[in-house]
Scaffold this motif. Sequence first.
Motif, PDB file in Angstrom:
ATOM      1  N   LEU A 208       0.830  -1.205   0.000  1.00 25.20           N
ATOM      2  CA  LEU A 208       0.000   0.000   0.000  1.00 25.20           C
ATOM      3  C   LEU A 208       0.867   1.257   0.000  1.00 25.20           C
ATOM      4  N   GLN A 209       1.910   1.263   0.812  1.00 24.48           N
ATOM      5  CA  GLN A 209       2.786   2.421   0.879  1.00 24.48           C
ATOM      6  C   GLN A 209       3.514   2.654  -0.440  1.00 24.48           C
ATOM      7  N   ARG A 210       3.994   1.568  -1.054  1.00 23.26           N
ATOM      8  CA  ARG A 210       4.697   1.711  -2.338  1.00 23.26           C
ATOM      9  C   ARG A 210       3.745   2.248  -3.411  1.00 23.26           C
ATOM     10  N   CYS A 211       2.498   1.787  -3.395  1.00 25.05           N
ATOM     11  CA  CYS A 211       1.525   2.280  -4.365  1.00 25.05           C
ATOM     12  C   CYS A 211       1.280   3.773  -4.178  1.00 25.05           C
ATOM     13  N   ARG A 212       1.177   4.208  -2.952  1.00 28.81           N
ATOM     14  CA  ARG A 212       0.976   5.636  -2.679  1.00 28.81           C
ATOM     15  C   ARG A 212       2.186   6.440  -3.131  1.00 28.81           C
ATOM     16  N   GLU A 213       3.376   5.893  -2.929  1.00 28.95           N
ATOM     17  CA  GLU A 213       4.590   6.596  -3.356  1.00 28.95           C
ATOM     18  C   GLU A 213       4.665   6.743  -4.865  1.00 28.95           C
ATOM     19  N   ARG A 214       3.975   5.883  -5.578  1.00 28.78           N
ATOM     20  CA  ARG A 214       3.896   5.999  -7.039  1.00 28.78           C
ATOM     21  C   ARG A 214       2.882   7.052  -7.469  1.00 28.78           C
ATOM     22  N   GLY A 215       2.191   7.646  -6.520  1.00 24.90           N
ATOM     23  CA  GLY A 215       1.197   8.654  -6.832  1.00 24.90           C
ATOM     24  C   GLY A 215      -0.189   8.112  -7.088  1.00 24.90           C
ATOM     25  N   LEU A 216      -0.396   6.817  -6.807  1.00 23.30           N
ATOM     26  CA  LEU A 216      -1.706   6.217  -6.997  1.00 23.30           C
ATOM     27  C   LEU A 216      -2.616   6.527  -5.818  1.00 23.30           C
ATOM     28  N   ARG A 217      -3.867   6.758  -6.106  1.00 25.65           N
ATOM     29  CA  ARG A 217      -4.873   6.956  -5.067  1.00 25.65           C
ATOM     30  C   ARG A 217      -5.454   5.596  -4.701  1.00 25.65           C
ATOM     31  N   LEU A 218      -5.762   5.402  -3.414  1.00 23.05           N
ATOM     32  CA  LEU A 218      -6.238   4.113  -2.936  1.00 23.05           C
ATOM     33  C   LEU A 218      -7.595   4.266  -2.256  1.00 23.05           C
ATOM     34  N   ALA A 219      -8.447   3.258  -2.441  1.00 27.71           N
ATOM     35  CA  ALA A 219      -9.756   3.224  -1.781  1.00 27.71           C
ATOM     36  C   ALA A 219     -10.128   1.764  -1.551  1.00 27.71           C
ATOM     37  N   VAL A 220     -11.153   1.557  -0.742  1.00 29.57           N
ATOM     38  CA  VAL A 220     -11.632   0.209  -0.408  1.00 29.57           C
ATOM     39  C   VAL A 220     -13.020  -0.003  -1.001  1.00 29.57           C
ATOM     40  N   ILE A 221     -13.236  -1.180  -1.584  1.00 33.15           N
ATOM     41  CA  ILE A 221     -14.573  -1.656  -1.951  1.00 33.15           C
ATOM     42  C   ILE A 221     -14.726  -3.027  -1.306  1.00 33.15           C
ATOM     43  N   SER A 222     -15.591  -3.134  -0.301  1.00 27.74           N
ATOM     44  CA  SER A 222     -15.653  -4.369   0.482  1.00 27.74           C
ATOM     45  C   SER A 222     -17.083  -4.730   0.837  1.00 27.74           C
ATOM     46  N   ASN A 223     -17.386  -6.023   0.738  1.00 30.70           N
ATOM     47  CA  ASN A 223     -18.658  -6.536   1.254  1.00 30.70           C
ATOM     48  C   ASN A 223     -18.524  -6.673   2.764  1.00 30.70           C
ATOM     49  N   PHE A 224     -18.734  -5.579   3.456  1.00 25.70           N
ATOM     50  CA  PHE A 224     -18.517  -5.538   4.902  1.00 25.70           C
ATOM     51  C   PHE A 224     -19.513  -4.550   5.500  1.00 25.70           C
ATOM     52  N   ASP A 225     -19.590  -4.535   6.821  1.00 26.67           N
ATOM     53  CA  ASP A 225     -20.496  -3.620   7.498  1.00 26.67           C
ATOM     54  C   ASP A 225     -19.743  -2.399   8.017  1.00 26.67           C
ATOM     55  N   ARG A 226     -20.453  -1.580   8.789  1.00 27.12           N
ATOM     56  CA  ARG A 226     -19.919  -0.278   9.208  1.00 27.12           C
ATOM     57  C   ARG A 226     -18.690  -0.371  10.096  1.00 27.12           C
ATOM     58  N   ARG A 227     -18.372  -1.541  10.615  1.00 27.63           N
ATOM     59  CA  ARG A 227     -17.211  -1.674  11.493  1.00 27.63           C
ATOM     60  C   ARG A 227     -15.882  -1.606  10.754  1.00 27.63           C
ATOM     61  N   LEU A 228     -15.917  -1.670   9.432  1.00 31.99           N
ATOM     62  CA  LEU A 228     -14.665  -1.808   8.688  1.00 31.99           C
ATOM     63  C   LEU A 228     -13.728  -0.628   8.874  1.00 31.99           C
ATOM     64  N   GLU A 229     -14.257   0.591   8.931  1.00 36.15           N
ATOM     65  CA  GLU A 229     -13.402   1.764   9.149  1.00 36.15           C
ATOM     66  C   GLU A 229     -12.581   1.586  10.425  1.00 36.15           C
ATOM     67  N   GLU A 230     -13.222   1.186  11.518  1.00 39.07           N
ATOM     68  CA  GLU A 230     -12.531   1.026  12.797  1.00 39.07           C
ATOM     69  C   GLU A 230     -11.546  -0.134  12.741  1.00 39.07           C
ATOM     70  N   ILE A 231     -11.916  -1.211  12.084  1.00 38.38           N
ATOM     71  CA  ILE A 231     -11.008  -2.352  11.970  1.00 38.38           C
ATOM     72  C   ILE A 231      -9.733  -1.944  11.229  1.00 38.38           C
ATOM     73  N   LEU A 232      -9.894  -1.250  10.116  1.00 40.81           N
ATOM     74  CA  LEU A 232      -8.729  -0.798   9.353  1.00 40.81           C
ATOM     75  C   LEU A 232      -7.874   0.164  10.173  1.00 40.81           C
ATOM     76  N   ALA A 233      -8.520   1.039  10.942  1.00 40.63           N
ATOM     77  CA  ALA A 233      -7.770   1.974  11.786  1.00 40.63           C
ATOM     78  C   ALA A 233      -6.980   1.228  12.853  1.00 40.63           C
ATOM     79  N   GLN A 234      -7.614   0.281  13.510  1.00 46.56           N
ATOM     80  CA  GLN A 234      -6.936  -0.462  14.570  1.00 46.56           C
ATOM     81  C   GLN A 234      -5.780  -1.299  14.028  1.00 46.56           C
ATOM     82  N   CYS A 235      -5.908  -1.736  12.778  1.00 47.67           N
ATOM     83  CA  CYS A 235      -4.848  -2.552  12.175  1.00 47.67           C
ATOM     84  C   CYS A 235      -3.788  -1.714  11.464  1.00 47.67           C
TER      85      CYS A 235
END
Length: 248
Positions: A119-146
């Motif tokens: 993910l970091q290398r992709c950002r360093e290349r100037g690419l924008r990143l986003a998530v598309i996931s079959n998940f519920d509202r907890r995903l933001e917090e899970i990603l933050a904690q991880c």
Amino acid sequence: MASTLRLLTWDVKDTLLRLRRPVGEEYAIQARAHGLQLEPAALSQAFHQAYKAQSQDYPNYGLNRGLSSRQWWTDVVRRTFLLAGVSDAAATDPIADRLYRDFCSAGNWEVVAGAAWTLQRCRERGLRLAVISNFDRRLEEILAQCGLRQHFEFVLTSEAAGWAKPDLRIFQEALRRAHVSPTQAAHIGDHLLNDYQAARRAGMHSFLVKGSEPPSPGTGAVPSDHILPTLPHLLTALDHLESSNLSH
């Protein structure tokens, strides 16, 4: 598909994050904490049956049937324990509450090897990143904690979008939010239908994360340079895609 990439969208479960313990083990641990002795293998089998039935009866967390995602998961736990021989909701609802909270914690999730680096290398290349996931509202917090949330401009879950992969509308909504055309985006995920094929039907590039697992049915139709044995292989795949675009 000859436009320069601007956006990478990512699946999460089993692509960037995976469970630290099998579901059956986690359910058994919480059952013991509430005075119930059940075998992890039995709970695992029951969970998969319950999850499949709940998903068929109430797709995408039952949003079109008036359910919240929390109620949806509570019902999955009830079904799981019912199939495992426990029919008392008064005994299982506290377990469901605890499991719902715990599965929002980094204690239950681990980052897939190479994910943060990629993910970091992709950002360093100037690419924008986003998530598309079959998940519920907890995903933001899970990603933050991880420790991964900071890599993404936005996190689009099926609960928030109202559509679940492989519905093309969730990909189209991500493209709309990012203000990019499909040919300027690529999706990375581990599911042949939901991730690889659906993204391509939406007009995007896509890559299939396979790791060391046996090939899924239909994987043979995926070009070898679209298959990622590990996440860091994405960098080479992007180089190949870019050089292919330049040659057209």
